[in-house]
Design a protein around this motif. Sequence first.
Motif, PDB file in Angstrom:
ATOM      1  N   THR A 207      45.603  41.372  40.748  1.00 30.06           N
ATOM      2  CA  THR A 207      45.825  40.002  41.200  1.00 30.06           C
ATOM      3  C   THR A 207      47.315  39.727  41.304  1.00 30.06           C
ATOM      4  O   THR A 207      48.134  40.352  40.632  1.00 30.06           O
ATOM      5  CB  THR A 207      45.204  38.979  40.229  1.00 30.06           C
ATOM      6  N   CYS A 208      47.651  38.770  42.159  1.00 30.65           N
ATOM      7  CA  CYS A 208      49.041  38.340  42.289  1.00 30.65           C
ATOM      8  C   CYS A 208      49.037  36.855  42.627  1.00 30.65           C
ATOM      9  O   CYS A 208      48.268  36.411  43.484  1.00 30.65           O
ATOM     10  CB  CYS A 208      49.774  39.126  43.374  1.00 30.65           C
ATOM     11  N   GLY A 209      49.891  36.078  41.948  1.00 28.47           N
ATOM     12  CA  GLY A 209      49.997  34.649  42.188  1.00 28.47           C
ATOM     13  C   GLY A 209      51.287  34.295  42.893  1.00 28.47           C
ATOM     14  O   GLY A 209      52.172  35.132  43.092  1.00 28.47           O
ATOM     15  N   GLU A 210      51.410  33.027  43.258  1.00 28.02           N
ATOM     16  CA  GLU A 210      52.601  32.564  43.959  1.00 28.02           C
ATOM     17  C   GLU A 210      53.860  32.697  43.106  1.00 28.02           C
ATOM     18  O   GLU A 210      54.960  32.827  43.643  1.00 28.02           O
ATOM     19  CB  GLU A 210      52.413  31.107  44.378  1.00 28.02           C
ATOM     20  N   CYS A 211      53.692  32.677  41.789  1.00 26.62           N
ATOM     21  CA  CYS A 211      54.850  32.822  40.902  1.00 26.62           C
ATOM     22  C   CYS A 211      55.416  34.237  40.923  1.00 26.62           C
ATOM     23  O   CYS A 211      56.508  34.482  40.419  1.00 26.62           O
ATOM     24  CB  CYS A 211      54.469  32.437  39.480  1.00 26.62           C
ATOM     25  N   GLY A 212      54.667  35.205  41.496  1.00 28.01           N
ATOM     26  CA  GLY A 212      55.149  36.576  41.607  1.00 28.01           C
ATOM     27  C   GLY A 212      54.681  37.496  40.502  1.00 28.01           C
ATOM     28  O   GLY A 212      55.085  38.664  40.467  1.00 28.01           O
ATOM     29  N   THR A 213      53.807  37.024  39.604  1.00 27.04           N
ATOM     30  CA  THR A 213      53.303  37.877  38.525  1.00 27.04           C
ATOM     31  C   THR A 213      52.160  38.737  39.052  1.00 27.04           C
ATOM     32  O   THR A 213      51.121  38.220  39.465  1.00 27.04           O
ATOM     33  CB  THR A 213      52.819  37.035  37.336  1.00 27.04           C
ATOM     34  N   LEU A 214      52.363  40.033  39.032  1.00 24.22           N
ATOM     35  CA  LEU A 214      51.361  40.996  39.482  1.00 24.22           C
ATOM     36  C   LEU A 214      50.685  41.593  38.258  1.00 24.22           C
ATOM     37  O   LEU A 214      51.351  42.128  37.371  1.00 24.22           O
ATOM     38  CB  LEU A 214      52.044  42.091  40.309  1.00 24.22           C
ATOM     39  N   ARG A 215      49.354  41.476  38.194  1.00 23.90           N
ATOM     40  CA  ARG A 215      48.612  41.917  37.017  1.00 23.90           C
ATOM     41  C   ARG A 215      47.497  42.872  37.413  1.00 23.90           C
ATOM     42  O   ARG A 215      46.917  42.752  38.492  1.00 23.90           O
ATOM     43  CB  ARG A 215      48.010  40.729  36.272  1.00 23.90           C
ATOM     44  N   VAL A 216      47.200  43.786  36.498  1.00 22.04           N
ATOM     45  CA  VAL A 216      46.067  44.704  36.630  1.00 22.04           C
ATOM     46  C   VAL A 216      45.129  44.434  35.458  1.00 22.04           C
ATOM     47  O   VAL A 216      45.547  44.468  34.295  1.00 22.04           O
ATOM     48  CB  VAL A 216      46.519  46.179  36.631  1.00 22.04           C
ATOM     49  N   TRP A 217      43.855  44.161  35.766  1.00 21.96           N
ATOM     50  CA  TRP A 217      42.869  43.790  34.759  1.00 21.96           C
ATOM     51  C   TRP A 217      41.796  44.871  34.650  1.00 21.96           C
ATOM     52  O   TRP A 217      41.192  45.240  35.654  1.00 21.96           O
ATOM     53  CB  TRP A 217      42.204  42.463  35.115  1.00 21.96           C
ATOM     54  N   ARG A 218      41.585  45.364  33.437  1.00 17.55           N
ATOM     55  CA  ARG A 218      40.475  46.302  33.213  1.00 17.55           C
ATOM     56  C   ARG A 218      39.158  45.525  33.133  1.00 17.55           C
ATOM     57  O   ARG A 218      39.134  44.328  32.821  1.00 17.55           O
ATOM     58  CB  ARG A 218      40.691  47.084  31.921  1.00 17.55           C
ATOM     59  N   GLU A 219      38.089  46.210  33.399  1.00 24.91           N
ATOM     60  CA  GLU A 219      36.790  45.546  33.478  1.00 24.91           C
ATOM     61  C   GLU A 219      36.330  44.988  32.138  1.00 24.91           C
ATOM     62  O   GLU A 219      35.677  43.941  32.076  1.00 24.91           O
ATOM     63  CB  GLU A 219      35.747  46.533  34.011  1.00 24.91           C
TER      64      GLU A 219
ATOM     65  N   LEU B 164      39.909  36.391  49.142  1.00 22.14           N
ATOM     66  CA  LEU B 164      38.618  37.074  49.130  1.00 22.14           C
ATOM     67  C   LEU B 164      38.855  38.576  49.267  1.00 22.14           C
ATOM     68  O   LEU B 164      39.771  39.004  49.985  1.00 22.14           O
ATOM     69  CB  LEU B 164      37.731  36.608  50.289  1.00 22.14           C
ATOM     70  N   CYS B 165      38.017  39.359  48.602  1.00 25.65           N
ATOM     71  CA  CYS B 165      38.030  40.805  48.800  1.00 25.65           C
ATOM     72  C   CYS B 165      36.689  41.372  48.358  1.00 25.65           C
ATOM     73  O   CYS B 165      35.931  40.718  47.628  1.00 25.65           O
ATOM     74  CB  CYS B 165      39.193  41.480  48.061  1.00 25.65           C
ATOM     75  N   TRP B 166      36.396  42.586  48.786  1.00 28.28           N
ATOM     76  CA  TRP B 166      35.142  43.230  48.401  1.00 28.28           C
ATOM     77  C   TRP B 166      35.237  43.756  46.974  1.00 28.28           C
ATOM     78  O   TRP B 166      36.259  44.292  46.567  1.00 28.28           O
ATOM     79  CB  TRP B 166      34.812  44.378  49.357  1.00 28.28           C
ATOM     80  N   GLY B 167      34.130  43.606  46.249  1.00 26.47           N
ATOM     81  CA  GLY B 167      34.095  44.079  44.876  1.00 26.47           C
ATOM     82  C   GLY B 167      33.631  45.505  44.738  1.00 26.47           C
ATOM     83  O   GLY B 167      33.729  46.095  43.652  1.00 26.47           O
ATOM     84  N   ASP B 168      33.128  46.097  45.835  1.00 22.42           N
ATOM     85  CA  ASP B 168      32.699  47.494  45.819  1.00 22.42           C
ATOM     86  C   ASP B 168      32.641  47.994  47.256  1.00 22.42           C
ATOM     87  O   ASP B 168      32.586  47.214  48.203  1.00 22.42           O
ATOM     88  CB  ASP B 168      31.334  47.644  45.131  1.00 22.42           C
TER      89      ASP B 168
ATOM     90  N   GLY C 239      46.733  37.272  46.686  1.00 24.54           N
ATOM     91  CA  GLY C 239      46.047  38.511  47.030  1.00 24.54           C
ATOM     92  C   GLY C 239      45.174  38.992  45.894  1.00 24.54           C
ATOM     93  O   GLY C 239      45.488  38.780  44.718  1.00 24.54           O
ATOM     94  N   LEU C 240      44.049  39.613  46.265  1.00 27.62           N
ATOM     95  CA  LEU C 240      43.152  40.280  45.326  1.00 27.62           C
ATOM     96  C   LEU C 240      42.908  41.683  45.841  1.00 27.62           C
ATOM     97  O   LEU C 240      42.840  41.907  47.054  1.00 27.62           O
ATOM     98  CB  LEU C 240      41.811  39.551  45.212  1.00 27.62           C
ATOM     99  N   ALA C 241      42.770  42.634  44.924  1.00 30.11           N
ATOM    100  CA  ALA C 241      42.481  44.014  45.323  1.00 30.11           C
ATOM    101  C   ALA C 241      41.748  44.707  44.186  1.00 30.11           C
ATOM    102  O   ALA C 241      41.848  44.297  43.021  1.00 30.11           O
ATOM    103  CB  ALA C 241      43.771  44.771  45.659  1.00 30.11           C
ATOM    104  N   LEU C 242      41.024  45.743  44.539  1.00 31.97           N
ATOM    105  CA  LEU C 242      40.283  46.530  43.552  1.00 31.97           C
ATOM    106  C   LEU C 242      40.836  47.940  43.565  1.00 31.97           C
ATOM    107  O   LEU C 242      40.853  48.608  44.605  1.00 31.97           O
ATOM    108  CB  LEU C 242      38.785  46.533  43.885  1.00 31.97           C
ATOM    109  N   CYS C 243      41.335  48.377  42.425  1.00 30.49           N
ATOM    110  CA  CYS C 243      41.890  49.726  42.276  1.00 30.49           C
ATOM    111  C   CYS C 243      41.019  50.481  41.281  1.00 30.49           C
ATOM    112  O   CYS C 243      41.189  50.345  40.066  1.00 30.49           O
ATOM    113  CB  CYS C 243      43.336  49.648  41.803  1.00 30.49           C
ATOM    114  N   GLY C 244      40.069  51.259  41.788  1.00 35.03           N
ATOM    115  CA  GLY C 244      39.093  51.897  40.921  1.00 35.03           C
ATOM    116  C   GLY C 244      38.202  50.839  40.311  1.00 35.03           C
ATOM    117  O   GLY C 244      37.582  50.034  41.014  1.00 35.03           O
ATOM    118  N   ALA C 245      38.144  50.796  38.988  1.00 36.63           N
ATOM    119  CA  ALA C 245      37.374  49.765  38.302  1.00 36.63           C
ATOM    120  C   ALA C 245      38.241  48.593  37.876  1.00 36.63           C
ATOM    121  O   ALA C 245      37.744  47.650  37.249  1.00 36.63           O
ATOM    122  CB  ALA C 245      36.676  50.359  37.076  1.00 36.63           C
ATOM    123  N   ALA C 246      39.516  48.634  38.192  1.00 33.43           N
ATOM    124  CA  ALA C 246      40.460  47.593  37.774  1.00 33.43           C
ATOM    125  C   ALA C 246      40.672  46.585  38.894  1.00 33.43           C
ATOM    126  O   ALA C 246      40.640  46.918  40.086  1.00 33.43           O
ATOM    127  CB  ALA C 246      41.788  48.214  37.363  1.00 33.43           C
ATOM    128  N   LEU C 247      40.910  45.345  38.497  1.00 33.11           N
ATOM    129  CA  LEU C 247      41.185  44.269  39.434  1.00 33.11           C
ATOM    130  C   LEU C 247      42.682  44.003  39.464  1.00 33.11           C
ATOM    131  O   LEU C 247      43.325  43.886  38.419  1.00 33.11           O
ATOM    132  CB  LEU C 247      40.427  43.003  39.015  1.00 33.11           C
TER     133      LEU C 247
END
Length: 383
Positions: free
Chosen positions: A102-114, A47-51, A92-100
């Motif tokens: 995410t990170c999974g147990e496999c270790g893949t860290l991704r940044v998603w644009r809106e 869980l994390c805050w979206g704004d 883990g979930l985090a919000l970096c500016g307008a981007a989301l």
Amino acid sequence: MADRSRLCTVWLGSETGILKGVSVTRKQAFNFCNTSHLSRDQEVRALCWGDPAESEVLVGSVDGTVKTFSTEKGQFTDSRRCGGPADGGFTGLALCGAALVTCGECGTLRVWREDSSEPALELSAGNNVCRMRQSPVHRDRVATGGKDNGLKIWDLQKPDAPLFTAKNLRDDWLDLRRPHWVRDLAFIPDSDKVVTCTGYHQVHVFDPSSPQRRPVLEVEYGEYPLTALSLPAGGSTVVVGNTHGQIALLDLRKGVVRGCLKGLAGGVRGLQCHPTLPVVASCGLDRFLRIHSLEDRTLLHKVYLKSRLNCVLLASRDLEDGRGAAGEGGSQEVKEEEEGGEDEVWDTMERVEEKPKRKTTEEEEEELQKKKKSKKKRKKGQD
């Protein structure tokens, strides 16, 4: 003493996929989901805050979807695919500016644009990642760690290599390699330091600004794996919990235990300290939400929520009545349980007294004496 009136809403994610909102001031619990389609495939892992205004909660499920829940409307407003079951649950979930992020147990860290269904950035943080956290000061920095996967700090603006990679612990006195297992971590405010807790009941503090890549502080607590931690306001202490329901407050300057919080009956999965109040919320396998005071370590609130709980998120304002629907689960009044509640249950039960044994009569006693005498005579005759 912490002001209970300022403790408002607590959001929790359960194993059955329910997002739960608990209004501490109103003593109400809300289930936000479709209860006719509950499944472990929808288990809430993060869980994390979206704004910054806390009007949205981002809910990460084990199937790789991230749902957006509006706290003002009381319903889910969006859902997007940010991975799959093969990636493992979200760590883990985090919000970096307008981007989301995410990170999974496999270790893949991704940044998603809106506005995109494909990740704008993807990197590997190593296998078996247990936790990803974002720096509260530098929002473009995140830290990762897991089983046999030491602490790494990443700058999402420069993702080619981590800013900091922790060095493995020194060998033990037998010159054997010491295993490492980061279960949770947090950035210490007003510094570059990061604190971690491990599956080998250790708490480590790393300082990326120093030339030393090994921990600058190492503390052991208990004998069971530590599963969660959180930093109270100030940053000089850390609250840790383990698989046996033990929660302790540790001093990060002296490396000693300052106190323990009692009352838990199952493994701790989620901990969060209030940003301003000296209180900490905890949840785990015993299905209870508990809020303890960090000043005198008393239990302020204890609420039973029926489902095993994975994560907790504290809000600074309360749920508003009459805004939105609570899903098919609806809302329910919750009765807080105080310490000693089990004693009250036993007191209300009917007492069953054991019947006294029937006393022997004088005739029965005489017969026993005769039998004893006859046995003695037989023994003498045999001798």
